[in-house]
Motif scaffolding. Structure first.
Motif, PDB file in Angstrom:
ATOM      1  N   VAL A   1       0.859  -1.183   0.241  1.00  0.00           N
ATOM      2  CA  VAL A   1      -0.234  -0.071   0.103  1.00  0.00           C
ATOM      3  C   VAL A   1       0.942   1.320   0.047  1.00  0.00           C
ATOM      4  CG1 VAL A   1      -1.726   1.272   1.115  1.00  0.00           C
ATOM      5  CG2 VAL A   1      -1.703  -1.200   1.217  1.00  0.00           C
ATOM      6  N   THR A   2       0.856   2.268  -0.888  1.00  0.00           N
ATOM      7  CA  THR A   2       1.400   3.313  -0.993  1.00  0.00           C
ATOM      8  C   THR A   2       0.570   4.534  -0.639  1.00  0.00           C
ATOM      9  OG1 THR A   2       2.691   2.626  -2.744  1.00  0.00           O
ATOM     10  CG2 THR A   2       2.667   5.065  -2.715  1.00  0.00           C
TER      11      THR A   2
ATOM     12  N   ILE B   1      -3.636   1.034  -3.444  1.00  0.00           N
ATOM     13  CA  ILE B   1      -3.804  -0.534  -3.130  1.00  0.00           C
ATOM     14  C   ILE B   1      -3.808  -1.452  -4.264  1.00  0.00           C
ATOM     15  CG2 ILE B   1      -4.558  -2.351  -1.595  1.00  0.00           C
ATOM     16  CD1 ILE B   1      -6.427  -0.319  -0.303  1.00  0.00           C
ATOM     17  N   PRO B   2      -2.387  -1.634  -4.814  1.00  0.00           N
ATOM     18  CA  PRO B   2      -2.300  -2.495  -5.970  1.00  0.00           C
ATOM     19  C   PRO B   2      -2.927  -3.858  -5.658  1.00  0.00           C
ATOM     20  CG  PRO B   2      -0.135  -1.459  -5.568  1.00  0.00           C
ATOM     21  CD  PRO B   2      -1.159  -1.301  -4.318  1.00  0.00           C
ATOM     22  N   GLY B   3      -3.805  -4.292  -6.812  1.00  0.00           N
ATOM     23  CA  GLY B   3      -4.238  -5.703  -6.685  1.00  0.00           C
ATOM     24  C   GLY B   3      -5.666  -5.539  -6.144  1.00  0.00           C
ATOM     25  N   ALA B   4      -6.132  -4.736  -5.457  1.00  0.00           N
ATOM     26  CA  ALA B   4      -7.448  -4.440  -4.885  1.00  0.00           C
ATOM     27  C   ALA B   4      -8.320  -4.045  -5.743  1.00  0.00           C
ATOM     28  CB  ALA B   4      -7.250  -3.663  -3.623  1.00  0.00           C
TER      29      ALA B   4
ATOM     30  N   GLY C   1     -12.650  -7.866   1.181  1.00  0.00           N
ATOM     31  CA  GLY C   1     -12.929  -7.576  -0.394  1.00  0.00           C
ATOM     32  C   GLY C   1     -11.891  -8.277  -1.161  1.00  0.00           C
ATOM     33  N   PRO C   2     -12.108  -8.262  -2.522  1.00  0.00           N
ATOM     34  CA  PRO C   2     -11.080  -9.183  -3.508  1.00  0.00           C
ATOM     35  C   PRO C   2      -9.946  -8.168  -3.441  1.00  0.00           C
ATOM     36  CG  PRO C   2     -12.832  -8.207  -4.639  1.00  0.00           C
ATOM     37  CD  PRO C   2     -13.292  -8.004  -3.296  1.00  0.00           C
ATOM     38  N   GLY C   3      -8.645  -9.063  -3.021  1.00  0.00           N
ATOM     39  CA  GLY C   3      -7.301  -8.167  -3.334  1.00  0.00           C
ATOM     40  C   GLY C   3      -6.908  -7.238  -2.131  1.00  0.00           C
ATOM     41  N   ALA C   4      -7.811  -7.163  -1.218  1.00  0.00           N
ATOM     42  CA  ALA C   4      -7.615  -6.386  -0.093  1.00  0.00           C
ATOM     43  C   ALA C   4      -6.475  -6.886   0.775  1.00  0.00           C
ATOM     44  CB  ALA C   4      -8.618  -5.889   0.649  1.00  0.00           C
ATOM     45  N   PRO C   5      -5.481  -6.402   1.129  1.00  0.00           N
ATOM     46  CA  PRO C   5      -4.487  -6.852   2.309  1.00  0.00           C
ATOM     47  C   PRO C   5      -4.956  -6.984   3.662  1.00  0.00           C
ATOM     48  CG  PRO C   5      -3.862  -4.754   1.530  1.00  0.00           C
ATOM     49  CD  PRO C   5      -4.991  -5.039   0.858  1.00  0.00           C
ATOM     50  N   LYS C   6      -5.063  -8.120   4.169  1.00  0.00           N
ATOM     51  CA  LYS C   6      -5.833  -8.545   5.424  1.00  0.00           C
ATOM     52  C   LYS C   6      -5.270  -7.723   6.549  1.00  0.00           C
ATOM     53  CE  LYS C   6      -8.470 -11.151   2.952  1.00  0.00           C
ATOM     54  NZ  LYS C   6      -9.573 -10.310   2.708  1.00  0.00           N
ATOM     55  N   GLU C   7      -3.769  -7.276   6.431  1.00  0.00           N
ATOM     56  CA  GLU C   7      -3.158  -6.752   7.696  1.00  0.00           C
ATOM     57  C   GLU C   7      -3.545  -5.135   7.586  1.00  0.00           C
ATOM     58  OE1 GLU C   7       0.156  -7.996   4.884  1.00  0.00           O
ATOM     59  OE2 GLU C   7      -1.922  -8.370   5.093  1.00  0.00           O
ATOM     60  N   TYR C   8      -4.128  -4.621   6.212  1.00  0.00           N
ATOM     61  CA  TYR C   8      -4.278  -3.201   6.367  1.00  0.00           C
ATOM     62  C   TYR C   8      -5.816  -2.907   6.727  1.00  0.00           C
ATOM     63  CZ  TYR C   8      -4.051   1.272   4.034  1.00  0.00           C
ATOM     64  OH  TYR C   8      -4.106   2.700   3.551  1.00  0.00           O
TER      65      TYR C   8
END
Length: 317
Positions: free
Chosen positions: A227-228, A246-249, A257-264
């Protein structure tokens, strides 16, 4: 004080009578006041952490849901009540009068404005720390609040939203409002935009930098490896503009949701951005006038001062 607490209790009772749902810390939602509707509008959910003193003014976060959502959906998606418990603020999950295309009716923005006034009074809110955030369609209404309710709102945060061309052109806040846009690179046109119809996320951030008078200086941080977070903080009246990518989200509210980093966690990051800002007082331009005459008039036992001015500019509010 006792007076403030009494007024707050009366206002909370009025909100409940209008269909508001009030939760306290620890509630699972099953024991709270049943949610009812006023016409087609879902009842709001007002959450105040248990133990948050009414003697001190606290911040307010207004949270707006996306298409086909509800206040309960936004509560379940964002879990702002957990962030409120940790940081000490009030959350208001509000509802649109249009269940299919939420936040389109003009009456909705008037409703948001009115609820800000009511909750500010009932919950002893610090008027310089009123914030609005929204997901998807709720993000569009959040931008409208920033554009048209700038005298009430210190900062706004949009997650997975797009600010259309019409609003981009018409937006003219009376004072700077800090703005954050959090978006996934795989969220279709919300990231890329549509030429002449929908500005891209990068263009939207540039628009708000212009509105807030930001310099070109920016800070960039990398979180959870992907995440930038870019922030322009050298802006007028202490405002700032953020663009979190968020790249890939896809169309998400992280960590869901799809592509969301679970730790963010979007809600934590949104609060961190919003809470850094206080609303600057609305400044009035100088009253440019030339004094033509000044004198004292008397009549019986009364006296008053009379002056005549020639104005060279019109006072704006």
């Amino acid at each position: 004080s006792v007076g403030v607490s009494l007024l707050a209790c009366i206002a909370v009772a009025l909100l409940a009578a209008c269909g508001a749902t009030t939760r306290q810390s620890g509630d699972d939602g099953t024991s709270s006041t049943p949610s009812v509707t006023s016409g087609a509008r879902p009842a709001p959910i007002i959450y105040r952490p248990a133990g948050l003193s009414m003697d001190n003014k606290v911040p307010l976060v207004v949270a707006l849901y996306g298409t086909f959502g509800s206040p309960q959906d936004m509560e379940g998606l964002s879990h702002f009540e957990k962030v409120a418990d940790e940081h000490g603020f009030v959350v208001a999950y509000l509802g649109s009068s249009d269940p299919v295309h939420p936040w389109k009716p003009p009456s909705d923005l008037n409703y948001v404005s009115s609820m800000i006034d009511q909750i500010t009074a009932s919950e002893n809110i610090d008027p310089s720390r009123v914030y609005v955030t929204g997901f998807s369609a709720g993000g569009y209404e959040t931008w409208r609040a920033g554009c048209e309710l700038s005298t009430k709102v210190a900062a706004i945060a949009i997650v997975s939203g797009a600010m259309n061309q019409a609003l981009t052109k018409s937006c003219s806040p009376k004072k700077p409002v800090a703005q954050l846009l959090m978006v996934g690179r795989d969220d279709g046109t919300r990231w890329t935009g549509i030429a002449g119809v929908l500005p891209s996320a990068i263009q939207t951030a540039a628009k708000w930098r212009s509105l807030d008078g930001c310099t070109s200086n920016r800070a960039s941080t990398q979180l959870v490896t992907i995440v930038t977070q870019e922030t322009w903080s050298s802006c007028a009246d202490g405002s700032a503009v953020g663009l979190y990518v968020i790249p890939g989200a896809g169309h998400v509210w992280p960590p869901y949701g799809p592509g969301a980093p679970k730790e963010y966690h979007a809600s934590e990051e949104v609060w961190a951005f919003l809470s850094a800002h206080h609303a600057a007082p609305l400044t009035m331009p100088a009253n440019d006038a030339t004094l033509l005459s000044l004198g004292v008039r008397r009549s019986a036992h009364r006296r008053w001062v009379h002056r005549s001015e020639e104005h060279t500019s019109e006072l704006q509010s």
